[in-house]
Design an enzyme around this catalytic site. Structure first.
Site, PDB file in Angstrom:
ATOM      1  N   GLU A  39     -14.781  -9.904 -25.858  1.00  0.00           N
ATOM      2  CA  GLU A  39     -16.187 -10.183 -25.618  1.00  0.00           C
ATOM      3  C   GLU A  39     -16.919  -8.844 -25.761  1.00  0.00           C
ATOM      4  O   GLU A  39     -16.537  -7.865 -25.121  1.00  0.00           O
ATOM      5  CB  GLU A  39     -16.362 -10.738 -24.198  1.00  0.00           C
ATOM      6  CG  GLU A  39     -17.766 -11.197 -23.945  1.00  0.00           C
ATOM      7  CD  GLU A  39     -17.995 -11.679 -22.527  1.00  0.00           C
ATOM      8  OE1 GLU A  39     -17.028 -11.863 -21.770  1.00  0.00           O
ATOM      9  OE2 GLU A  39     -19.179 -11.869 -22.189  1.00  0.00           O
ATOM     10  N   ARG A 264      -1.267  -9.420 -17.691  1.00  0.00           N
ATOM     11  CA  ARG A 264      -2.120  -8.327 -18.139  1.00  0.00           C
ATOM     12  C   ARG A 264      -1.534  -6.990 -17.722  1.00  0.00           C
ATOM     13  O   ARG A 264      -0.769  -6.887 -16.775  1.00  0.00           O
ATOM     14  CB  ARG A 264      -3.560  -8.493 -17.653  1.00  0.00           C
ATOM     15  CG  ARG A 264      -3.764  -8.525 -16.164  1.00  0.00           C
ATOM     16  CD  ARG A 264      -5.264  -8.479 -15.809  1.00  0.00           C
ATOM     17  NE  ARG A 264      -6.087  -9.382 -16.581  1.00  0.00           N
ATOM     18  CZ  ARG A 264      -7.222  -9.034 -17.208  1.00  0.00           C
ATOM     19  NH1 ARG A 264      -7.659  -7.801 -17.173  1.00  0.00           N
ATOM     20  NH2 ARG A 264      -7.931  -9.915 -17.867  1.00  0.00           N
ATOM     21  N   LYS A 274     -13.871  -4.270 -17.351  1.00  0.00           N
ATOM     22  CA  LYS A 274     -15.101  -3.729 -17.926  1.00  0.00           C
ATOM     23  C   LYS A 274     -16.226  -3.665 -16.899  1.00  0.00           C
ATOM     24  O   LYS A 274     -17.048  -2.761 -16.929  1.00  0.00           O
ATOM     25  CB  LYS A 274     -15.530  -4.590 -19.122  1.00  0.00           C
ATOM     26  CG  LYS A 274     -14.753  -4.254 -20.385  1.00  0.00           C
ATOM     27  CD  LYS A 274     -15.160  -5.142 -21.528  1.00  0.00           C
ATOM     28  CE  LYS A 274     -14.490  -6.485 -21.395  1.00  0.00           C
ATOM     29  NZ  LYS A 274     -14.647  -7.328 -22.595  1.00  0.00           N
TER      30      LYS A 274
HETATM   31  P1  ATP Z   1     -12.004  -7.244 -18.599  1.00  0.00           P
HETATM   32  O1  ATP Z   1     -11.526  -7.909 -17.352  1.00  0.00           O
HETATM   33  O2  ATP Z   1     -11.569  -5.846 -18.718  1.00  0.00           O
HETATM   34  O3  ATP Z   1     -13.456  -7.419 -18.817  1.00  0.00           O
HETATM   35  P2  ATP Z   1     -11.534  -9.351 -20.390  1.00  0.00           P
HETATM   36  O4  ATP Z   1     -10.282 -10.128 -20.424  1.00  0.00           O
HETATM   37  O5  ATP Z   1     -12.715 -10.004 -19.790  1.00  0.00           O
HETATM   38  O6  ATP Z   1     -11.218  -7.972 -19.752  1.00  0.00           O
HETATM   39  P3  ATP Z   1     -12.080  -9.633 -23.136  1.00  0.00           P
HETATM   40  O7  ATP Z   1     -13.003  -8.876 -24.001  1.00  0.00           O
HETATM   41  O8  ATP Z   1     -12.404 -11.037 -22.847  1.00  0.00           O
HETATM   42  O9  ATP Z   1     -11.942  -8.838 -21.794  1.00  0.00           O
HETATM   43  O10 ATP Z   1     -10.591  -9.495 -23.659  1.00  0.00           O
HETATM   44  C1  ATP Z   1     -10.172  -9.563 -24.982  1.00  0.00           C
HETATM   45  C2  ATP Z   1      -8.698  -9.795 -24.997  1.00  0.00           C
HETATM   46  O11 ATP Z   1      -8.022  -8.716 -24.363  1.00  0.00           O
HETATM   47  C3  ATP Z   1      -8.336 -11.054 -24.244  1.00  0.00           C
HETATM   48  O12 ATP Z   1      -7.431 -11.785 -25.011  1.00  0.00           O
HETATM   49  C4  ATP Z   1      -7.720 -10.536 -22.974  1.00  0.00           C
HETATM   50  O13 ATP Z   1      -6.749 -11.410 -22.514  1.00  0.00           O
HETATM   51  C5  ATP Z   1      -7.117  -9.204 -23.410  1.00  0.00           C
HETATM   52  N1  ATP Z   1      -7.027  -8.286 -22.276  1.00  0.00           N
HETATM   53  C6  ATP Z   1      -8.032  -7.834 -21.497  1.00  0.00           C
HETATM   54  N2  ATP Z   1      -7.562  -7.041 -20.510  1.00  0.00           N
HETATM   55  C7  ATP Z   1      -6.225  -6.982 -20.667  1.00  0.00           C
HETATM   56  C8  ATP Z   1      -5.156  -6.313 -19.973  1.00  0.00           C
HETATM   57  N3  ATP Z   1      -5.385  -5.549 -18.909  1.00  0.00           N
HETATM   58  N4  ATP Z   1      -3.895  -6.485 -20.429  1.00  0.00           N
HETATM   59  C9  ATP Z   1      -3.656  -7.239 -21.506  1.00  0.00           C
HETATM   60  N5  ATP Z   1      -4.600  -7.886 -22.199  1.00  0.00           N
HETATM   61  C10 ATP Z   1      -5.875  -7.767 -21.800  1.00  0.00           C
HETATM   62 MG    MG Z   2     -13.648 -11.725 -20.575  1.00  0.00          MG
END
Ligand code: ATP
Ligand code: MG
Length: 564
Positions: A39, A264, A274
């Protein structure tokens, strides 16, 4: 699609087992199509790197494809600055999506069409409860929810209301579109989840065309389906959402990818979400998203971490099914491993003490040959100037040195790397008693740093000629947090309570050899005996700045031993 030439990027794990089974059964005709769906609401962090290496890596390992897809369904928080940084970071990590760059917003028309289809088949309805009421009606883990009074609206009425939502006839929160599943489902996700909501916001790609936006659970599975994804890999929190993923696609009677969840990545002394990283940036706890202390990919790049090290780290930690915490020392181990074989060696003195060699002629300058990298003969060599006045590391001198201290002390002899043996004859102090200069003599018969009379010295020091030195700023970094898991709030604390006040030290009495006076930002090297350094983005010829990427000492082996 990439110049990475490892035999395997990902290694074997439970996800490759699932893919192997599918390939055997022919479920996807042997095809492997993954995607990385960030995102664009912030910069990527090391957790994303894990997901990138996994998704793009599987595509490389299985000769498949990996799409880059911006999951841009929330216009309020998203921005093109983030889109650009994400593209740069993925490329820098070594991966490429060729022409497979997608945006969820490209599918908004199709998604609207599908929503109408669900309404027509009685699978979705417009609800007019307030957000608060919807929450109330949802029930709890222990209690079933109850049906909304609007649940049995006719198809015609639903169609008309949904169209009105799209046309902007209603205010935010007045109506939502919900899937009609089961308000008594033990899985709360399945209690008539919201599919669309009204958001009168400008979208960075679709502009003002839409004032209704699809929810993640609805948009994600449809995007995967449209793109023909085979394995939709996400993190563990989405396990409960998998039945909804499948429900939407089943009820639309469209192609269905397999969602697979993995744990994760969490790293000690680090925050990764983020939402938290944005706070650190906006409240000025760090200098920006690419502050070298940040867990962002751009921060790590600026600090000097090689992309290869991050990829190796991601492979090394494997793919887990249960949440766990990875030791930051393991990441540093991977960084040192990559840097050790690739970094040229230079001499840099970060905390300087001046040495005058009294018996060395005042105007004389000699040049000595230095190997650029003893680990890599092809790295070549360079000449380093030597003269009567030198800088050495302050900690390489002790006035009251114990027996086992093999560096410089009054009356003791050491080797100056590739130059001469010198002996300390006198110590000059200022009015506070602090040592400001050493007086030494050198032995002209030890040229090159070797003696042929069998006399041995134990210590070898690095040095920089005062007359030729380039004064630099050196930035030393430590963990941004003092607590192993800053996200642990069980003691009532906030993650910001644990920010390390000493995470950045700026040193200004640093001198490096002339060859480092004009390098490009991003240039990486080892300062012999001191650590790995990288020229910062602030680096200019007038103001050379180096970030310490890592110290030379590795703590990981020790930790590993302790763990065993
Ligand atoms: P955040 O909680 O940091 O905002 P998010 O999952 O909301 O992370 P996205 O931009 O939606 O962020 O994530 C893009 C991809 O990265 C998704 O497929 C998510 O599962 C993966 N991802 C995000 N954080 C991690 C992590 N700590 N370990 C492994 N994969 C991750
Ligand atoms: Mg997200």
């Amino acid at each position: 699609m990439s110049d990475i030439n490892n035999d395997s990027v990902v290694g074997k794990n439970f996800i490759t087992n699932i893919i192997d089974e599918h390939n055997e059964s022919g479920r996807y005709d042997g095809r492997v199509a993954t995607r990385f769906p960030p995102e664009p609401n912030g910069y990527l962090h090391i957790g994303h790197a894990k997901s990138i290496c996994l998704n793009f890596g599987l595509a490389l390992d299985y000769d498949g494809t990996c799409n880059m897809r911006f999951d841009d369904t929330n216009p309020v928080k998203e921005d093109v600055e983030y889109v650009d940084s994400i593209k740069e970071d993925v490329h820098w990590l070594g991966f490429d999506w060729d022409d497979r760059l997608h945006y969820t917003s490209d599918y908004f028309d199709k998604m609207y069409e599908y929503a109408v289809q669900l309404i027509k088949s009685g699978k979705a309805y417009v609800d007019s409860l307030t957000a608060e009421q919807i929450r109330e009606y949802r029930g709890t883990l222990k209690e079933p929810g109850k049906n909304s009074p609007y649940r049995e609206r006719s198809v015609e009425e639903n169609l008309e209301l949904f169209e009105g939502m799209k046309a902007g006839r209603y205010e935010e929160g007045e109506h939502v579109l919900r899937a009609k599943i089961d308000m008594a489902s033990p899985n709360i996700v399945m209690r008539d989840p919201t599919l669309y909501r009204i958001r009168k916001a400008h979208h960075h790609r679709t502009g003002d065309k839409w004032c209704i936006y699809p929810m993640y659970d609805y948009a994600h599975c449809i995007s995967d389906s449209i793109e023909g994804i085979t394995h939709s890999i996400c993190t563990l929190e989405f396990e409960n959402n998998r039945p909804l993923y499948d429900w939407v696609l089943e009820n639309l009677e469209v192609y269905r990818p397999q969602q697979i969840e993995f744990a994760r990545l969490n790293l000690t002394y680090t925050v990764m979400s983020k939402r938290r990283l944005i706070q650190l940036v906006q409240e000025g706890h760090v200098s920006g998203w690419d502050d070298p202390r940040m867990s962002t990919i751009s921060g790590m790049r600026r600090r000097g971490y090689p992309a290869e090290a991050i990829r190796n780290f991601c492979e090394r930690i494997g793919v887990a099914k249960a949440n766990n915490m990875v030791d930051f020392a393991l990441l540093e181990f991977s960084v040192r491993e990559a840097l050790n074989s690739t970094s040229p060696r230079y001499m840099g003195v970060v905390n300087s003490l001046k040495v005058v060699i009294e018996n060395y002629p005042e105007d004389q300058v000699e040049e000595f040959v230095f190997q650029n990298n003893p680990e890599d003969p092809e790295a070549g060599s360079r000449m380093v100037p030597f003269s009567r006045e030198l800088y050495i590391e302050r900690e390489d001198f002790r006035e009251d040195a114990p027996k086992k201290f093999f560096r410089l002390a009054p009356g003791r002899e050491v080797r100056l790397r590739y130059a001469y043996y010198v002996t300390c004859t006198d110590v000059v102090k200022d009015e506070n008693g602090e040592v400001v200069e050493l007086r030494c003599t050198y032995d002209p018969k030890t040229k090159g740093g070797w003696s042929d009379d069998g006399r041995k010295v134990k210590g070898t020091l690095h040095w920089v000629s005062v007359a030729h030195a380039v004064k630099t700023e050196v930035r030393l970094y430590d963990h941004l947090f003092t607590k192993e898991n800053p996200m642990d709030t069980s003691d009532g604390s906030d993650f910001k309570d644990h920010i390390n006040p000493d995470s950045l030290k700026v040193l200004n009495e640093c001198y490096v050899e002339p060859a480092l006076g004009d390098v490009e930002p991003g240039f990486k090297c080892q300062f012999e005996r001191v650590g790995y350094f990288c020229a910062d983005y602030d680096y200019t010829k007038e103001k050379p700045v180096f970030n310490r990427t890592a110290t030379l000492r590795d703590t990981w082996k020790k930790i590993e031993k302790k763990q065993k």
